[in-house]
Structure formats: structure tokens, C-alpha cells
Design a protein around this motif. Sequence first.
Motif, PDB file in Angstrom:
ATOM      1  N   PHE A   4       2.165  12.051   7.203  1.00 26.31           N
ATOM      2  CA  PHE A   4       0.779  11.821   6.783  1.00 26.31           C
ATOM      3  C   PHE A   4      -0.139  12.859   7.433  1.00 26.31           C
ATOM      4  O   PHE A   4      -1.078  13.352   6.818  1.00 26.31           O
ATOM      5  CB  PHE A   4       0.338  10.402   7.147  1.00 26.31           C
TER       6      PHE A   4
ATOM      7  N   CYS B 270      -3.108  -7.610  16.552  1.00 26.86           N
ATOM      8  CA  CYS B 270      -3.254  -7.066  17.908  1.00 26.86           C
ATOM      9  C   CYS B 270      -3.990  -8.041  18.810  1.00 26.86           C
ATOM     10  O   CYS B 270      -3.587  -8.270  19.951  1.00 26.86           O
ATOM     11  CB  CYS B 270      -4.004  -5.747  17.885  1.00 26.86           C
TER      12      CYS B 270
ATOM     13  N   ALA C  78       9.816  -3.711  11.178  1.00 23.83           N
ATOM     14  CA  ALA C  78       8.898  -4.806  11.480  1.00 23.83           C
ATOM     15  C   ALA C  78       9.458  -6.127  10.970  1.00 23.83           C
ATOM     16  O   ALA C  78       9.337  -7.166  11.621  1.00 23.83           O
ATOM     17  CB  ALA C  78       7.528  -4.520  10.857  1.00 23.83           C
TER      18      ALA C  78
ATOM     19  N   ALA D   9       7.292   4.876   5.961  1.00 24.64           N
ATOM     20  CA  ALA D   9       6.573   3.601   6.048  1.00 24.64           C
ATOM     21  C   ALA D   9       7.484   2.447   5.658  1.00 24.64           C
ATOM     22  O   ALA D   9       7.445   1.372   6.275  1.00 24.64           O
ATOM     23  CB  ALA D   9       5.335   3.632   5.159  1.00 24.64           C
TER      24      ALA D   9
ATOM     25  N   MET E 147     -12.871  -2.411   2.854  1.00 24.78           N
ATOM     26  CA  MET E 147     -12.098  -1.883   3.984  1.00 24.78           C
ATOM     27  C   MET E 147     -12.536  -2.619   5.260  1.00 24.78           C
ATOM     28  O   MET E 147     -13.587  -3.237   5.300  1.00 24.78           O
ATOM     29  CB  MET E 147     -12.260  -0.378   4.180  1.00 24.78           C
TER      30      MET E 147
ATOM     31  N   VAL F 154      -3.570  -6.488  10.462  1.00 23.31           N
ATOM     32  CA  VAL F 154      -2.800  -5.927  11.573  1.00 23.31           C
ATOM     33  C   VAL F 154      -3.700  -5.410  12.683  1.00 23.31           C
ATOM     34  O   VAL F 154      -3.480  -5.698  13.859  1.00 23.31           O
ATOM     35  CB  VAL F 154      -1.804  -4.823  11.133  1.00 23.31           C
TER      36      VAL F 154
ATOM     37  N   PHE G  55       6.317   8.426   9.189  1.00 18.59           N
ATOM     38  CA  PHE G  55       5.094   8.188   8.411  1.00 18.59           C
ATOM     39  C   PHE G  55       3.919   8.937   9.041  1.00 18.59           C
ATOM     40  O   PHE G  55       3.184   9.673   8.371  1.00 18.59           O
ATOM     41  CB  PHE G  55       4.832   6.676   8.387  1.00 18.59           C
TER      42      PHE G  55
ATOM     43  N   ARG H  90      -7.368   6.323   2.034  1.00 17.38           N
ATOM     44  CA  ARG H  90      -7.907   5.185   1.276  1.00 17.38           C
ATOM     45  C   ARG H  90      -8.045   5.526  -0.201  1.00 17.38           C
ATOM     46  O   ARG H  90      -9.083   5.283  -0.798  1.00 17.38           O
ATOM     47  CB  ARG H  90      -9.285   4.806   1.822  1.00 17.38           C
TER      48      ARG H  90
ATOM     49  N   PHE I  52      -3.404   7.388  13.620  1.00 19.55           N
ATOM     50  CA  PHE I  52      -3.517   6.084  14.292  1.00 19.55           C
ATOM     51  C   PHE I  52      -2.319   5.180  14.060  1.00 19.55           C
ATOM     52  O   PHE I  52      -2.155   4.200  14.772  1.00 19.55           O
ATOM     53  CB  PHE I  52      -4.861   5.401  14.039  1.00 19.55           C
TER      54      PHE I  52
ATOM     55  N   VAL J 242      -1.505   3.049  17.163  1.00 20.47           N
ATOM     56  CA  VAL J 242      -1.527   1.588  17.123  1.00 20.47           C
ATOM     57  C   VAL J 242      -0.226   1.009  16.585  1.00 20.47           C
ATOM     58  O   VAL J 242       0.149  -0.107  16.918  1.00 20.47           O
ATOM     59  CB  VAL J 242      -2.777   1.108  16.342  1.00 20.47           C
ATOM     60  N   ALA J 243       0.514   1.779  15.787  1.00 21.19           N
ATOM     61  CA  ALA J 243       1.804   1.260  15.310  1.00 21.19           C
ATOM     62  C   ALA J 243       2.929   1.660  16.270  1.00 21.19           C
ATOM     63  O   ALA J 243       3.524   0.809  16.920  1.00 21.19           O
ATOM     64  CB  ALA J 243       2.083   1.721  13.878  1.00 21.19           C
TER      65      ALA J 243
ATOM     66  N   VAL K 242       0.846  -1.199   0.000  1.00 18.01           N
ATOM     67  CA  VAL K 242       0.000   0.000   0.000  1.00 18.01           C
ATOM     68  C   VAL K 242       0.880   1.247   0.000  1.00 18.01           C
ATOM     69  O   VAL K 242       0.664   2.190  -0.762  1.00 18.01           O
ATOM     70  CB  VAL K 242      -0.943  -0.019   1.216  1.00 18.01           C
TER      71      VAL K 242
ATOM     72  N   LEU L  13      -5.267  -2.801   0.888  1.00 15.77           N
ATOM     73  CA  LEU L  13      -5.548  -1.900   1.998  1.00 15.77           C
ATOM     74  C   LEU L  13      -6.555  -2.529   2.968  1.00 15.77           C
ATOM     75  O   LEU L  13      -6.395  -2.451   4.188  1.00 15.77           O
ATOM     76  CB  LEU L  13      -6.073  -0.562   1.456  1.00 15.77           C
TER      77      LEU L  13
ATOM     78  N   PHE M 131      -4.829  -2.448  -5.039  1.00 17.42           N
ATOM     79  CA  PHE M 131      -4.537  -1.510  -3.961  1.00 17.42           C
ATOM     80  C   PHE M 131      -5.640  -1.567  -2.904  1.00 17.42           C
ATOM     81  O   PHE M 131      -5.368  -1.684  -1.704  1.00 17.42           O
ATOM     82  CB  PHE M 131      -4.419  -0.086  -4.514  1.00 17.42           C
TER      83      PHE M 131
END
Lengths: 58, 211, 571
Positions: free
Chosen positions: C443, C83, C491, C484, C135, C78, C439, C454, C391, C395-396, C51, C71, C67
Motif C-alpha cells: 500500500f 483497541c 486474525a 490483507a 468515515m 477496530v 499489505f 478511501r 498505519f 496499529v495492525a 473492504v 470502510l 464499500f
Amino acid sequence: MADFDSPTENPEDADPVSGWQAFMDDPSMLLFLGIASPTLLYTLWGVMEVLSVPVAGY
Amino acid sequence: MSYTSMDPIPHRHWWRLPVGPDEKIWIAVAYAWCLVMLVWMVGWFFVGNQNQAGEAFKVTLDGFSNKSDQMIDQYQLKDASGNLMAEGETDVPVVQVPAGGNVYIAAHQFEWPIIPVLELGKTYVFHISSLDVDHGFSLLPIVLNLQLIPGYDYVLRFTPNKTGVYRITCNEYCGLGHHLMAGKLYVIDTAHGVVLDGKGGVKGGEIGGAI
Amino acid sequence: MATAILRNPQDFITCPDTGQNLNKPAISLAKANIFTAIVFLLAGGALGLLVALTRWPAIHILPSELFYIALTGHGAAVLLFWCHFFEVGVAYYFVTSPINARLATPKIAWFSFWLMLIGAAMATVMVLIGQATVMFSAYPPLKAHPLFYVGVILFAVGALIPMFIIIATLIKAKNERTYTGSMPLASFGILIYAIIAIFTWVMGAVIMIPTLLWSMGLIHNMDAQMYRVVFWALAHSTQQMNIVVHITIWYTLAAVLFGARPLNEKVSRMAFVLYLFALQLGSVHHLLSDPGSSFAWRTFNTSYAGYLAVLGSLIHGLTVPGGIELAQRRRGLSHGLFEWLRKAPWANPVFSGFFLSLVLFGFLGGITGVTMSNQQINMIIHNTVYVPGHFHGTVATGTTLAFFAFSYWIVPLLTRHKLAFPGLARMSTYLFGLGMGTFAVFFMAAGHLGVPRRHWDITYADASLPFQFSATVQMLVTVAEIGAVIGGTGALFYLISILGTFMGKTVEKGALPPLAEPAGVVAARLHGGTEPHIKGLEVPGSLVLCLTLLTFLIIYYFAQYKYLATIWGIR
Ligand code: HEM
Ligand SMILES: [Cu+2]
């Protein structure tokens, strides 16, 4: 200042613990609070909001 | 024997242990700021000029579509030679509703149905909705974003404060053609000679070019 | 560490390195769940990279349909699967080892593991074969194949069951008196998590079951707005579960690395209870720019009933580093404001991941989250790439990075294998934090300038009324995607190290090396730096960190309103 490393109280002390402390030790009370609060305040209230949107007639 | 956050509390009456000075200071300062935010947000609702709570009505897709069509029939602009004005490969109509009037944006996959023309400083009643799935109304370059929900007429009063060519992009995923949904909007100021130039721009407009 | 009494010793093994008693069924389950999580991170991370390489304007690697598939897959794999498998895994550890408890009903726990796995696999496959390109939010009337919803429902039910097991385990341990007094803060955090999770997954069932019936044609009317209201009770609360677990992990790692304890149990537990009461209300901040709800409902909920949950977060923001600071000062690292932090073990990925997660979560995720959930501010960022920017900050760089750090400790503990590729592990936390942080920041900048989320093509090459984003905007997006890719590399290093660890050889002793005394501790002791207080404060350094954060928040907050005031009038 609290010094945890040398307890000032005897752990076997029979004195009943504070209400808040008992509350935090009791999963069922926490469970009730944790479910009731968002269910009523967010979800149910929110659903009512959407249901009460007026109809435009077109 | 020292204990950590991984051990049961070795203290029978831990609730009674005093709170340190740092924590007290921080809790007081932090919550004071929280209250400022609360008061500010509520205050802005009453005195601020930008509030999107607006009004909403339940509508049918056909009903909303008809409203939009009627508006286009009535208010689509004509050029100097009397032809209906439209732009782009798909001939998107250019529509100017009188100040104070209702502007219907009936978005659908994958197009913004009209190019609205607004007068600077006048207030318009926008009705924003979708005829199929959720879309995102994103007005550039001011980056004003609203969610479009099929079946719900989102009613908001807009008062533009800068002339020129604005762009609209869809910013809620709405299907495989989501990235095709680019649109346009003009703000003119007739009284001061800021009008459409007939070539997709606004003469003397403040906003234009790349976003 | 454990001060409790071991009953039924045959159900436990004692870790030769830490002395902890590990309940056998609990650790098998923990290993299975964590391993599965990692597999989903691998899949989801790869999709995320694709993505990112597509949104990078100069590369634009995937065609549009792929794409949107990638996405959707990235979000689901993830956000949901990585999680939540990880969380269930570590929860089994947290409610057993620290209190010498035996896990209640391991058989049911295995059953729920398989439910989750089948559901997750089913949903992922439906996405990858292009039958559910909707999504992860799946807003109707966009419709996916029914099996996608079936997968999500199985996963949600499978994730719900362990929460009852967790609570039952805690109650049983209390009744069997495997420990005395109140449970450890770490277990308490997990209790809060489990309760939030019950609300969350029940909401999931409430909304996903009608949606499934609708996708099968059994129900005809699916109200798009009603879906959004209930869906976010699910989807936002899953984020709150992440937060509660990663904060629990922060407290735990502070204990593991430094022997830290809560500054004050009452304060830290109250902060968790504030979460329990108010955090889920924040679900509304996904709906602030939607039609159909009153100012009252929005305000009450988006302010978490008067910012109670924000207060909870700010408290943890002090007490987590404060615990470390106090412990370090007591060991002699008490010079100035920050000696305790400077001389922390920065080369140990357990620490670096943890502390970066704490800082990045606060500064990137926290500040922006509090600001954007202010009602009016929301409409200048809603659905722009500001939102994924924010986020990934939560979350990351928050949750996921904390999970990385924790893995480097818990996986060797559970498997009794030495950490594989420690060099990669050491780099992974910095790369991921730096990359994802970049990132997020870029962003958010691009989002402020209007770049939609998106979105496959912000050059609008095929649109009927195309327009251009400026070179500056393209540049911001490019830098974000470079970040990213760097984060993705971090990661990858994590995955190599942890998968390698899982596959390593069992060692008798020394799977977890003893934590070396941070450089300088001994020296500090020698020159007599034992005074733990500065001007009557216990943790002045942490307080300064917090006040810095607050200052940034205040400036950022008013900057947003200042901009807002310049746009059109909207009523
Ligand atoms: C491994 C490195 C990662 C990379 C390269 C990456 C990259 C991206 C990119 C480029 C987007 C697209 C934003 C858009 O177009 O709207 C995205 C979206 C997203 N990412 Fe990540 N990300 C990574 C890690 C994560 C992690 C660890 C999580 C959560 C645990 C996460 C959760 C999400 C979610 C939920 C979305 C939104 C999907 C949607 O809009 O439906 N990402 N990511
Ligand atoms: Cu659209």
C-alpha cells in the motif's frame, strides 16, 4: 555496570531520593505535565492559529 | 531474588544507578539523528523549493464560487473555430490564466470544476478550496496532495517543471460519489511548440498516458 | 514475581501457575473488556476483509455505497473499539496484580464498561444501517445521524472514567503500602497511558459535543478546519494510547518469557515521560497539508518539540530487545551477536507475536511514520493509500499483533482455561504479521504512485474525465490486498483460538504451561557460555538491530526528499 540483583544500598536507607525519581513516583505531577503540555502547545496554540486566519473579503 | 519489569523496583535509589554503555551510545546517536531531521526540515523551509505551509484566508462559499466563475468567464480557452473549450460528459471548462495570475479551484461534490492550462516554468497563484465538504487535491503523476477545506482559501504558488497531461484525483472521502472526482491539468510550453493538441493531449508533452 | 505484601487476601486469588495474586473484581472487569474487544475485532476484521476484497481490482466485491459503509465500520470497530476495550481490560490487570493492589471502585468501572459498550454498539449500528457513512474521522460538513455522535460521546466518556480509576488505584496502593519503593515499569507505563487518555477523551468531548449539536441543527456554523485541529488531538492521541500500551506489553512479555528487567529504570521511564510530554503534539501531522496554520506551529508540533517523542521510541527500541538479550545472555545464550535471539521460543505465539510486533512496528510503522511527519514530505503522501499502509504498520502489525501475543498469555491467566487451538494460535502471529506487513508495504508503494485512499474505484469507470492507473500500480494494489487477506486469516485464527479459550473449561493448574527453557540453554551452559558481555557492551545484538533500523531510516528519509526536490515548485 549496574547490578540490580545484588542491591548495593539498604532499601530502608533514609537518604531522600533524587528529585527526578520523586517526580516519576508522583502521579499528580505527571498528570499535570501530561495534560498541560499538549493542551497548551498543540490545542490552544492550534486553535489560535485557525482563529487568526485573515478574512479575504470574498 | 531477581526482579523484572513486572515488579516494584527493589532499589531505593534507582535513579542513581549508572546507565550502561549501549544505552549511552544509542541515545547519543539517535538524538543526533533527530537533530539532523529538525535542522533539515527547518532548512528546507528556507532553501527548499517545495513548501506547503503557504497562506490561507477565510472566505465565504459564495464568494469563492464567484471568483471561480469570473475566472472561467474571463479565461476559458476557445478552439480554432471559436467554440469554448470543454471536456468530458459534464463539459469541464479548459481555462488558461496568464502566467502569474490567480487560478481558482473550487472543488465540489463530485467534480473538479476546471481543467487548468499552465505554462512550463511560470508561476501561478493557486487558490484551492471547496464549496461543500472536505476534498483532497491530488495531482498525478507527481503525487502532490493538499487538503481542501470549505471556507478556507489555501493559497500556494505553483511552478510546473514538466509538460504534459496531469491528472487530478480526489483523495479525501467526500461522499458517496467520491470515486467520480477525476480531473485533468495541462502544462504546455508554447515557446517550444509544446501545445494542446485539441484531442485531450499535449503535443510533445513529457507526461501522459496511464499514471 | 511479585515481591509485595498481600493485604486483604480475601479479595485475591493466587494463580497456581505463576504465583501472581489476582484481584477478583479487576479480573472480571479485565475479562469483560477483553472479550468485548475481541467481538469488535471480529466485526471490524470482517468488514476490513470486505473492504480489501473490494479494493482488489479483479474482485471488487462490494457496490460503492456498501464499500464506504464497510470502510467506516472497519475504521471505527477496530481502531476505536477493539483497541480501547482491550486496553482498558489489560490496564485493570496492570494496576492491580503486579503490586497486589485492589481495584478502586469496581462498581464505577462496571458502569463505565456499559457506557462504552452502549456507545460503541450505537455508533456501529448507525454506521451499518447507512446513517453515518462519514468515515471514522467524520469531518464536517459531512454529517451523520445524531445518534452516531451520541454513541461516540458515550464511548469516550465511558473510556475516560476508567483512567481515573486506574490512577486512583495506583495512589491507593501506594498509600496502603501494598508494595514498597517505586511501582513496576509495567504499571508505570499504564499510568502514562491513563494520563494521555484523559487528555484524549476530554478532547473527544470538546469536539464531539458541538458536532452533535450541529448535527441536530442546534448550531449552524461548524468550522471545518477548527474541527480538524481538535479532532486530531483526540484521534491521534488514541493512537498514542495504543502505542504506550503495546510498549508496556512488550516490556511485560519480555519479563514473562525471559525474566527480563529494564536495562535501566531511569532510561526506560524517561522514555515514557518523553511520550507524556511530547507524543500528543504529533497530532499536527494530520494537518501538514491543510490550509490555515503557521510554519512555527507545524514545525514545533510535528517535530514533537524537537523530536523528543521520537527519541522516546528509539530508546524503547533498544531497551525492549535489550532486556531480553541481557536476560538470555545471563542464562548462557551469549555466543555471538544473536544467539539469544535465534534460540528464543519462536514456536510460542506469545513470543513470536511479541517479537514480530516489535520489529514490524519499528521497521514498517516507525521509519515511515517519522519520515511522513516531516512537514514537506507529508504533501507527497497525504491521503494516498500510503497512509493506511503506514498505519497498518503501526496499529495492525504493531499494536494489534502485540495484543494478540499478550492475549495468548493473559487470557489463560485470567480465565484459568487452557489456550484452545494452540496450532492455530501458533500460525496466527506469523500469518497476521506477514500478511499485514505485506499489505502495509505494498500500500505504501502504491501510495507513492498516487493511489488515493478511501476510494472505491481507481479505474474511474463512471467519472467524467476518467484516466487509468498503470498495470504496475494495479499489481501493487492487488498484492497489498492479497496480504490483507492473509492477515485477515491470521486474525481469524487468533479469534478462533481466543474465543475457544474463553469458552474452555477451568483447570486447577496448568492453564499456563511453565515456560520451557529455550532450546539450547542447557547446552550453552554446559559448554560454559556464561560471559554476558562482548567488548564491554551489555546488549550488542540489540544495538546492532537499532543501528540497522536507523540506517534504513536515514536512507529512506533522504530518498523522500530527493524525490520531493524533483516536483513542481510550491510556495
Ligand atoms: C483484519 C485484517 C485487516 C484488514 C483485511 C484490513 C484492511 C483494510 C483496508 C483494505 C483498508 C482500506 C484502506 C482504504 O481504502 O483507504 C483499511 C483501512 C483501515 N484499517 Fe484496516 N485492515 C485490517 C486490520 C486493521 C486493524 C487491526 C486496524 C486497527 C486496529 C485497522 C485499522 C484501519 C483503519 C483505521 C482504516 C482506515 C479507515 C478510514 O480510512 O477511515 N485495520 N483496512
Ligand atoms: Cu472529493
